[in-house]
Design an enzyme around this catalytic site. Structure first.
Site, PDB file in Angstrom:
ATOM      1  N   ARG A  69       5.048  -2.368   8.143  1.00  0.00           N
ATOM      2  CA  ARG A  69       4.446  -1.299   7.217  1.00  0.00           C
ATOM      3  C   ARG A  69       3.334  -0.861   8.108  1.00  0.00           C
ATOM      4  O   ARG A  69       2.479  -1.782   8.424  1.00  0.00           O
ATOM      5  CB  ARG A  69       4.222  -1.787   5.782  1.00  0.00           C
ATOM      6  CG  ARG A  69       5.594  -1.935   5.143  1.00  0.00           C
ATOM      7  CD  ARG A  69       4.998  -2.070   3.894  1.00  0.00           C
ATOM      8  NE  ARG A  69       4.789  -3.772   3.557  1.00  0.00           N
ATOM      9  CZ  ARG A  69       3.678  -4.345   3.539  1.00  0.00           C
ATOM     10  NH1 ARG A  69       2.495  -3.266   3.428  1.00  0.00           N
ATOM     11  NH2 ARG A  69       3.500  -5.494   3.593  1.00  0.00           N
ATOM     12  N   TYR A 197      10.876   2.360   9.964  1.00  0.00           N
ATOM     13  CA  TYR A 197      10.577   0.908   9.506  1.00  0.00           C
ATOM     14  C   TYR A 197      10.934   0.503   7.974  1.00  0.00           C
ATOM     15  O   TYR A 197      10.160   1.465   7.314  1.00  0.00           O
ATOM     16  CB  TYR A 197       9.554   0.175   9.958  1.00  0.00           C
ATOM     17  CG  TYR A 197       9.209  -0.995   9.374  1.00  0.00           C
ATOM     18  CD1 TYR A 197      10.036  -2.316   9.834  1.00  0.00           C
ATOM     19  CD2 TYR A 197       8.594  -1.488   8.221  1.00  0.00           C
ATOM     20  CE1 TYR A 197      10.030  -3.486   9.162  1.00  0.00           C
ATOM     21  CE2 TYR A 197       8.409  -2.714   7.521  1.00  0.00           C
ATOM     22  CZ  TYR A 197       8.973  -3.630   8.063  1.00  0.00           C
ATOM     23  OH  TYR A 197       9.014  -4.797   7.241  1.00  0.00           O
ATOM     24  N   LYS A 206       8.870  -0.568  -1.606  1.00  0.00           N
ATOM     25  CA  LYS A 206       7.489  -0.764  -2.050  1.00  0.00           C
ATOM     26  C   LYS A 206       7.041   0.511  -2.514  1.00  0.00           C
ATOM     27  O   LYS A 206       5.917   0.516  -3.325  1.00  0.00           O
ATOM     28  CB  LYS A 206       6.717  -0.991  -0.613  1.00  0.00           C
ATOM     29  CG  LYS A 206       6.972  -2.446  -0.247  1.00  0.00           C
ATOM     30  CD  LYS A 206       6.947  -3.489  -1.295  1.00  0.00           C
ATOM     31  CE  LYS A 206       6.988  -4.855  -0.983  1.00  0.00           C
ATOM     32  NZ  LYS A 206       7.286  -5.758   0.092  1.00  0.00           N
ATOM     33  N   HIS A 226       4.629  -7.454  -7.166  1.00  0.00           N
ATOM     34  CA  HIS A 226       5.083  -7.875  -5.976  1.00  0.00           C
ATOM     35  C   HIS A 226       5.359  -9.508  -6.161  1.00  0.00           C
ATOM     36  O   HIS A 226       4.623 -10.304  -5.532  1.00  0.00           O
ATOM     37  CB  HIS A 226       4.192  -7.816  -4.754  1.00  0.00           C
ATOM     38  CG  HIS A 226       4.383  -7.933  -3.664  1.00  0.00           C
ATOM     39  ND1 HIS A 226       3.741  -8.106  -2.489  1.00  0.00           N
ATOM     40  CD2 HIS A 226       5.775  -8.077  -3.078  1.00  0.00           C
ATOM     41  CE1 HIS A 226       4.462  -8.536  -1.214  1.00  0.00           C
ATOM     42  NE2 HIS A 226       5.671  -8.089  -1.306  1.00  0.00           N
ATOM     43  N   SER A 248       2.974 -10.458   1.628  1.00  0.00           N
ATOM     44  CA  SER A 248       4.165 -10.456   2.681  1.00  0.00           C
ATOM     45  C   SER A 248       4.157 -11.499   3.431  1.00  0.00           C
ATOM     46  O   SER A 248       3.071 -11.921   3.857  1.00  0.00           O
ATOM     47  CB  SER A 248       4.075  -9.052   3.251  1.00  0.00           C
ATOM     48  OG  SER A 248       3.966  -8.021   2.250  1.00  0.00           O
ATOM     49  N   CYS A 250       4.784 -14.665   2.895  1.00  0.00           N
ATOM     50  CA  CYS A 250       4.129 -16.069   2.607  1.00  0.00           C
ATOM     51  C   CYS A 250       5.109 -16.869   1.743  1.00  0.00           C
ATOM     52  O   CYS A 250       4.622 -17.734   1.054  1.00  0.00           O
ATOM     53  CB  CYS A 250       2.714 -15.649   1.659  1.00  0.00           C
ATOM     54  SG  CYS A 250       1.337 -14.900   2.856  1.00  0.00           S
ATOM     55  N   ASP A 277      11.466 -10.152  -4.202  1.00  0.00           N
ATOM     56  CA  ASP A 277      10.343  -9.262  -3.728  1.00  0.00           C
ATOM     57  C   ASP A 277       9.444  -8.826  -4.911  1.00  0.00           C
ATOM     58  O   ASP A 277       8.283  -8.510  -4.672  1.00  0.00           O
ATOM     59  CB  ASP A 277      10.762  -8.465  -2.770  1.00  0.00           C
ATOM     60  CG  ASP A 277       9.551  -7.795  -1.875  1.00  0.00           C
ATOM     61  OD1 ASP A 277       8.647  -8.768  -1.403  1.00  0.00           O
ATOM     62  OD2 ASP A 277       9.566  -6.680  -1.618  1.00  0.00           O
ATOM     63  N   ARG A 375      14.012  -8.459  10.391  1.00  0.00           N
ATOM     64  CA  ARG A 375      14.574  -8.613   8.902  1.00  0.00           C
ATOM     65  C   ARG A 375      16.104  -8.638   9.033  1.00  0.00           C
ATOM     66  O   ARG A 375      16.830  -7.848   9.695  1.00  0.00           O
ATOM     67  CB  ARG A 375      13.894  -7.407   8.045  1.00  0.00           C
ATOM     68  CG  ARG A 375      12.360  -7.540   8.064  1.00  0.00           C
ATOM     69  CD  ARG A 375      12.005  -7.615   6.575  1.00  0.00           C
ATOM     70  NE  ARG A 375      10.480  -8.058   6.773  1.00  0.00           N
ATOM     71  CZ  ARG A 375       9.873  -8.635   5.775  1.00  0.00           C
ATOM     72  NH1 ARG A 375      10.614  -8.879   4.588  1.00  0.00           N
ATOM     73  NH2 ARG A 375       8.421  -8.674   5.847  1.00  0.00           N
TER      74      ARG A 375
END
Ligand code: GTP
Ligand code: SPV
Ligand code: MN
Length: 589
Positions: A69, A197, A206, A226, A248, A250, A277, A375
């Site tokens: 991102r 992406y 998002k 989130h 993100s 984590c 998420d 990903r």
């Protein structure tokens, strides 16, 4: 395909600007999937993987300059700058539309424009929202078909006048200098251009489910966060649901899919994954907080995922999965750093170059086979631990909320807030070390309130106020905790083994919710009393637990100063309750 006059008009207007050769509506059928895959394979946009070993799986590489991102190119375009707040990039809607229009103009010439009607949340759920994404990328269509519920049923729900978020995406020329991710909350509109992406282009994720939804949530009295959502089933069969906000990369996906460690297995716990998420949360008629996962797929970090660290994720991605920016093996399967052994002897790396282990770049550093933010995209329904509540219209009741980040220092393994307001303060002062999920300096500690810094669609001071307000509406608000799996010893190694062992912490959390776990009161909150965390079958080095729960006064005083600096950016807008909690903590020290 639609009987919705406003939707028709909008699609025509966007097509007039972008000039695609043709327009194709996405119906969600399996014939459509086959057709799109065949076309994308023929142009090289995706590669079909070994269909014996990975049935239904595809491979894709993004541009080398387009792998995460781009927060510096992401804008909240409210009419007033103050409504975007000090933590968001801001552009006036007029200027933003004009800038983007120049890039969108004719950007789809020679291409097809796909219209994807999609639902965030189960179709027809009172928690759900509908969007329509127009895109010139088949990769986006194939991902959206996994990540959201798409097609005819959505259009039927929209009928002739339903509300929808207008999402426009074009790869254009993938030029980083002509890339913008623009949100117009006041118009319920998202424009993304110049990227291919994930988080920049799967606009349901998002952009809609967090930035636009957080704005709507404030207006309509709910919360878009989130957060992962998971159920912990105890041996008696009772399930406690929790939601957890970590920045993100984590550990949300890993925690949401946790398998109990050997030592705790005989207790009979089971974990049910609801989401990894995003959580949309509402106060239901019973006065407590309920959450749905608005997504239908996982867009997870590949590197580090293996049969030991996350067996459920590995099982999920054996079929019908899209792999992005991983290593392509010679046998048409895939691999990534810290994936399952063996390390392949050769392959094609995420940039399309020949790769073998030990290869070094010009700078002398090892060349990775997979990008660190590589990903996988996989349907939630393939996850062995998926909760049967994932399609329920009202979701699950939330008993506890966890905040957490990567902190080498300062933060103990776990602590509990004294009450909701104190918990909101803990969330508002969260900080974490930067990861590969966004552009910027890795490892740098930055404030990331509620893990929403990059995702809040309005002024974050108002967002804190909204959290405080929601607490006053609940009959029994969830208990709030803070966790840190990443505390380091003086030698730089992690003090806590993490992953499945995190269940030990969750057990304490669950018992706190029930009022049975012992705790010690400290200035920052409640920490587990000695031996309150079950360590059966886990041998930590001597003194490690003491270090994990240590509260270092000098470090906390420094932290308090840094928080004050952070608060300054909000000026008078910061809720006085947050400042009051800050002062109380200082006093307690
Ligand atoms: P986003 O999809 O970007 O929002 O990330 P996420 O929060 O879902 O993170 P994810 O679960 O994919 O984990 C990211 C990285 O953290 C991976 O490299 C994991 O191996 C690592 N990780 C996850 N859980 C733990 C843990 O408990 N301890 C340690 N040390 N590392 C972990
Ligand atoms: C994150 O970065 O938090 C993600 C991946 O979950 S992305 O969809 O790129 O935002
Ligand atoms: Mn995320």
């Amino acid at each position: 395909m639609t009987i919705h006059p406003k939707l028709k008009r909008w699609v025509n207007a966007m097509a007039k600007m972008c000039h695609p050769d043709n327009i194709v509506w996405i119906d969600g059928s399996s014939e459509e999937k086959e057709r799109l895959e065949r076309e994308a394979v023929s142009t090289g946009e995706v590669i079909r993987l070994n269909q014996e070993k990975l049935p239904g799986c595809l491979y894709h590489r993004t541009d080398a300059n387009d792998v995460a991102r781009t927060e510096h190119l992401t804008y909240i375009c409210a009419k007033r700058k103050a409504d975007a707040g000090p933590t968001n990039n801001w552009m006036h809607p007029k200027e933003a539309y004009k800038k983007a229009r120049d890039i969108f103009s004719n950007s789809m010439a020679g291409r097809t424009m796909y219209c994807i009607p999609f639902s965030m949340g189960p179709i027809g759920s009172p928690f759900g929202k509908i969007g329509v994404e127009l895109t010139d990328s088949i990769y986006v269509v194939l991902n959206m078909r996994i990540m959201t519920r798409v097609g005819r049923d959505v259009l039927e729900t929209l009928n002739d006048s339903g509300e929808f978020t207008k999402c426009l995406h074009s790869k254009a020329d993938l030029n980083a200098d002509r890339r913008f991710i623009l949100h117009f909350p006041e118009d319920n509109t998202i424009w993304s251009v110049g990227s291919g992406y994930g988080g920049n282009v799967l606009l349901g994720k998002k952009c809609l489910a967090l930035r636009i939804a957080s704005y709507l949530g404030r207006q309509e009295g709910w919360m878009a966060e989130h957060m992962l959502i998971m159920g912990i089933e105890d041996p008696s069969g009772h399930i406690v649901y929790i939601a957890a906000a970590f920045p993100s990369a984590c550990g949300k996906t890993n925690l949401a899919m946790l398998l109990p460690p050997e030592g705790l297995k005989k207790k009979g716990y089971r974990i049910w994954t609801v989401g990894d998420d995003i959580a949309w949360m509402r106060i239901d008629t019973d006065g407590t907080l309920w959450a749905i996962n608005p997504e239908a797929g996982f867009f997870g970090v590949a590197p580090g995922t293996n049969s030991k660290s996350n067996p459920n994720a590995m099982a999920t991605i054996q079929k019908n999965t899209i792999f992005t920016n991983v290593l392509l093996k010679m046998d048409g399967t895939v691999w990534w750093e810290d994936g399952d052994p063996p390390i392949p002897e050769d392959g094609i790396d995420w940039r399309g170059r020949p790769w073998r282990p030990g290869l070094k770049g010009e700078d002398g550093n090892p060349i990775k086979g997979a990008h660190p933010n590589a990903r996988f995209t996989a349907p939630v329904y393939q996850c062995p631990s998926i909760s049967n509540r994932v399609d329920h219209h009202h979701g699950v009741p939330i008993s506890a909320i966890l905040f957490g980040g990567r902190r080498a220092l300062l933060s103990p393994l776990v602590y509990e807030a004294f009450n909701w307001q104190h918990g909101v303060y803990i969330g508002a002062t969260m900080a974490s070390e930067r990861t590969a999920a966004q552009y910027g300096k890795l490892g740098e500690v930055r404030r990331d309130p509620m893990a929403m810094l990059p995702f809040c669609g309005y002024n974050m001071a108002d967002y804190f106020r909204h959290w405080l307000y929601m607490g006053t509406l609940m009959k029994r608000p969830p208990n709030i905790f803070h966790v840190n799996w990443f505390r380091q010893d003086t030698d730089g190694g992690y003090l806590w083994p993490g992953y499945s062992e995190n269940l030990r912490v969750l057990e304490w959390v669950m018992d706190r919710v029930r009022g049975t776990a012992r705790a010690e009161k400290t200035p920052i909150g409640y920490i587990p009393a000695q031996e309150a965390i079950d360590m059966t079958g886990l041998e930590l080095p001597k003194g490690a637990m003491r270090k994990l729960l240590d509260i270092n006064r000098a470090e906390w005083l420094k932290e308090l100063d840094e928080q004050s600096e952070f608060f300054k950016i909000f000026g008078d807008a910061l809720p006085k309750e947050i400042l009051a909690e800050h002062e109380s903590l200082k006093r307690r020290f």
